[in-house]
Write a protein that holds these residues in place. Sequence first.
Motif, PDB file in Angstrom:
ATOM      1  N   GLU A   1      41.472  41.686  51.239  1.00 51.23           N
ATOM      2  CA  GLU A   1      41.260  42.438  49.916  1.00 51.23           C
ATOM      3  C   GLU A   1      41.595  41.471  48.558  1.00 51.23           C
ATOM      4  O   GLU A   1      41.325  41.775  47.524  1.00 51.23           O
ATOM      5  CB  GLU A   1      42.559  43.439  49.952  1.00 51.23           C
ATOM      6  CG  GLU A   1      42.258  44.490  48.860  1.00 51.23           C
ATOM      7  CD  GLU A   1      43.217  45.663  49.021  1.00 51.23           C
ATOM      8  OE1 GLU A   1      43.488  46.605  48.020  1.00 51.23           O
ATOM      9  OE2 GLU A   1      43.767  45.861  50.206  1.00 51.23           O
ATOM     10  N   SER A   2      42.358  40.462  48.844  1.00 57.46           N
ATOM     11  CA  SER A   2      42.923  39.586  47.589  1.00 57.46           C
ATOM     12  C   SER A   2      41.874  38.891  47.063  1.00 57.46           C
ATOM     13  O   SER A   2      41.674  38.349  46.103  1.00 57.46           O
ATOM     14  CB  SER A   2      44.299  39.212  47.633  1.00 57.46           C
ATOM     15  OG  SER A   2      44.012  38.204  48.880  1.00 57.46           O
TER      16      SER A   2
ATOM     17  N   LEU B   1      38.371  39.288  47.724  1.00 53.47           N
ATOM     18  CA  LEU B   1      37.039  39.934  47.693  1.00 53.47           C
ATOM     19  C   LEU B   1      36.538  39.706  46.531  1.00 53.47           C
ATOM     20  O   LEU B   1      35.185  39.800  46.362  1.00 53.47           O
ATOM     21  CB  LEU B   1      37.451  41.209  48.359  1.00 53.47           C
ATOM     22  CG  LEU B   1      36.023  41.966  48.853  1.00 53.47           C
ATOM     23  CD1 LEU B   1      35.546  41.343  49.874  1.00 53.47           C
ATOM     24  CD2 LEU B   1      36.410  43.536  48.847  1.00 53.47           C
ATOM     25  N   ALA B   2      37.396  39.443  45.540  1.00 53.43           N
ATOM     26  CA  ALA B   2      36.737  39.541  43.999  1.00 53.43           C
ATOM     27  C   ALA B   2      36.033  38.413  43.582  1.00 53.43           C
ATOM     28  O   ALA B   2      35.072  38.401  42.978  1.00 53.43           O
ATOM     29  CB  ALA B   2      37.770  39.774  42.989  1.00 53.43           C
ATOM     30  N   HIS B   3      36.129  37.172  44.252  1.00 54.57           N
ATOM     31  CA  HIS B   3      35.858  36.056  43.880  1.00 54.57           C
ATOM     32  C   HIS B   3      34.995  35.202  44.872  1.00 54.57           C
ATOM     33  O   HIS B   3      34.502  34.237  44.761  1.00 54.57           O
ATOM     34  CB  HIS B   3      36.776  35.161  43.155  1.00 54.57           C
ATOM     35  CG  HIS B   3      38.054  34.880  43.906  1.00 54.57           C
ATOM     36  ND1 HIS B   3      38.161  33.908  44.884  1.00 54.57           N
ATOM     37  CD2 HIS B   3      39.192  35.418  44.174  1.00 54.57           C
ATOM     38  CE1 HIS B   3      39.335  33.961  45.508  1.00 54.57           C
ATOM     39  NE2 HIS B   3      39.927  34.931  45.056  1.00 54.57           N
TER      40      HIS B   3
ATOM     41  N   ARG C   1      32.222  34.672  48.108  1.00 58.83           N
ATOM     42  CA  ARG C   1      31.019  35.154  48.582  1.00 58.83           C
ATOM     43  C   ARG C   1      30.497  33.878  49.486  1.00 58.83           C
ATOM     44  O   ARG C   1      30.883  32.710  49.359  1.00 58.83           O
ATOM     45  CB  ARG C   1      29.979  35.100  47.343  1.00 58.83           C
ATOM     46  CG  ARG C   1      30.632  36.478  46.443  1.00 58.83           C
ATOM     47  CD  ARG C   1      30.415  37.889  46.948  1.00 58.83           C
ATOM     48  NE  ARG C   1      30.678  39.047  46.171  1.00 58.83           N
ATOM     49  CZ  ARG C   1      32.007  39.186  46.025  1.00 58.83           C
ATOM     50  NH1 ARG C   1      33.196  38.626  46.614  1.00 58.83           N
ATOM     51  NH2 ARG C   1      32.227  40.234  45.180  1.00 58.83           N
TER      52      ARG C   1
ATOM     53  N   LEU D   1      29.802  42.923  49.675  1.00 59.04           N
ATOM     54  CA  LEU D   1      31.149  42.685  49.338  1.00 59.04           C
ATOM     55  C   LEU D   1      31.550  42.942  47.888  1.00 59.04           C
ATOM     56  O   LEU D   1      32.425  43.371  47.399  1.00 59.04           O
ATOM     57  CB  LEU D   1      31.136  41.047  49.416  1.00 59.04           C
ATOM     58  CG  LEU D   1      31.158  40.447  50.901  1.00 59.04           C
ATOM     59  CD1 LEU D   1      31.349  39.004  50.773  1.00 59.04           C
ATOM     60  CD2 LEU D   1      32.176  40.960  51.762  1.00 59.04           C
ATOM     61  N   THR D   2      30.391  42.778  47.009  1.00 57.83           N
ATOM     62  CA  THR D   2      30.608  43.321  45.614  1.00 57.83           C
ATOM     63  C   THR D   2      31.019  44.745  45.529  1.00 57.83           C
ATOM     64  O   THR D   2      31.899  45.398  44.840  1.00 57.83           O
ATOM     65  CB  THR D   2      29.307  42.966  44.792  1.00 57.83           C
ATOM     66  OG1 THR D   2      29.077  41.614  44.771  1.00 57.83           O
ATOM     67  CG2 THR D   2      29.544  43.469  43.337  1.00 57.83           C
TER      68      THR D   2
ATOM     69  N   ASN E   1      34.474  45.140  46.873  1.00 60.81           N
ATOM     70  CA  ASN E   1      35.321  45.014  45.604  1.00 60.81           C
ATOM     71  C   ASN E   1      35.554  46.071  44.901  1.00 60.81           C
ATOM     72  O   ASN E   1      36.863  46.548  44.277  1.00 60.81           O
ATOM     73  CB  ASN E   1      35.073  43.803  45.151  1.00 60.81           C
ATOM     74  CG  ASN E   1      36.159  43.282  44.063  1.00 60.81           C
ATOM     75  OD1 ASN E   1      37.129  43.050  44.383  1.00 60.81           O
ATOM     76  ND2 ASN E   1      35.647  42.828  42.918  1.00 60.81           N
TER      77      ASN E   1
ATOM     78  N   ASP F   1      38.988  48.071  43.924  1.00 60.57           N
ATOM     79  CA  ASP F   1      39.804  48.266  42.655  1.00 60.57           C
ATOM     80  C   ASP F   1      39.721  49.729  42.325  1.00 60.57           C
ATOM     81  O   ASP F   1      40.798  50.002  41.721  1.00 60.57           O
ATOM     82  CB  ASP F   1      38.864  47.693  41.648  1.00 60.57           C
ATOM     83  CG  ASP F   1      38.766  46.185  41.723  1.00 60.57           C
ATOM     84  OD1 ASP F   1      39.849  45.699  42.288  1.00 60.57           O
ATOM     85  OD2 ASP F   1      37.889  45.380  41.443  1.00 60.57           O
TER      86      ASP F   1
END
Length: 421
Positions: free
Chosen positions: A164-165, A167-169, A171, A192-193, A196, A200
């Motif tokens: 989860e931490s 997942l934002a950046h 790929r 994945l996007t 994310n 959020d």
Amino acid sequence: MISPHSGRKATRVQQAPPPSGPPAWDGPPPPGQSPAQRTPMERMKELPAKVSIRWRLTLTYGALVFVASAVLLGSVYMIVGTALSSAWPNVDLGLPPAADEQFQLVWDKLQKQAVQDARDALFGNSLLALMGVGILALIIGYFVADRAMRPVAQMTATARKLSESTLAHQRIDLLGPNDELKELADTFDAMLTRLNVAFDTQRRFVANASHELRTPLTINRTVLEIALSDPEASEDLKALGRTLLEVNARNEKLIEGLLLLARSERELAVRKPVDVREVAQTAVEQVTAFAEEHGVTVTAELVSAPTIGDPVLLERSVSNLLENAVKYNIPENGKVWIQTGMADGALVVQVANTGQHVPAYEVNSLFEPFRRLHADRVDSAKGSGLGLSIVRAVVQAHGGNVAAVPRDGGGLVVTIRLPRR
């Protein structure tokens, strides 16, 4: 959760023995336990399912090349054999007819023998060549399969590292031609996007709900407490205020339970070494006063059981089990047992209590949110119906399992199993 009914006699329940300790733990097999022994025939049937896609591709490539080589060598064998037979020369030495006939018989015999020897030699050499081609085909097929599966291995490695931490950046960002694997990787990145964005949104919702739901209840509690502290307030007003305070406190507990359930169902943000014995000891100390108010005796048998996880969530799950065991107990002289330790290579926490009889078919439904025994969203004076749901969410977040079985004489035996790390 379980709400007791008065139809059962307390004396029958009290006579039931406490749950047995290690190694006779109740519940399902622990995570990672070795499976039962199987027969050779069963192992043979399960073998195809255990072969990886890499080896299946290798065997497929090797088999195709082997069959093509076998067809080619078989065709060469037939062509060369036919050519030898048809190309054998006819010899005329001008001998008398009787001698010429005898000579032709000998010559035909030599022809057949020579052709057969040539075919045998060709067949033997063809088999050796076919074996060599088969081995070479397997080797080449493995490298071809490895190269074909390399993008899939990259996607698998990225998926394993995702959390989860990150997942934002993070790929896959697969480079290469626009083929099926590139399309699959791009589709996975798009998923994945979306995940994310969903995480959020969930985090923002939990944060906003924590503020928007707690604040009005806190204000209501403060106003009611001030009203109750007024010496000039009438008895009717004070009775109404106390009732509203109870309702307000129950709503606060419900909101806290919902927020904790939402947090428990997410990936663990805290992972550090923790001894479940210490967690259980803290939970027992917290529930002791509550148990004394209800006339329930808590018996603890705690053995060291180290693991890795979130100590706060683990403590809350054990506390929920103990609180449920105390709340839903017999009216007088109730008993609760808690044990921790290692069994079959797994960390085990077991909580059992005296109480009403629980049908086996009702046990699994007790882990659903807002579900109680013989009542769905009804008879909720003792709790919100989220205790066991929170326990299951916390245990699953730690990679374990939780199960409950009816206890002989009444009550439940709830067993938590976590993998040893």
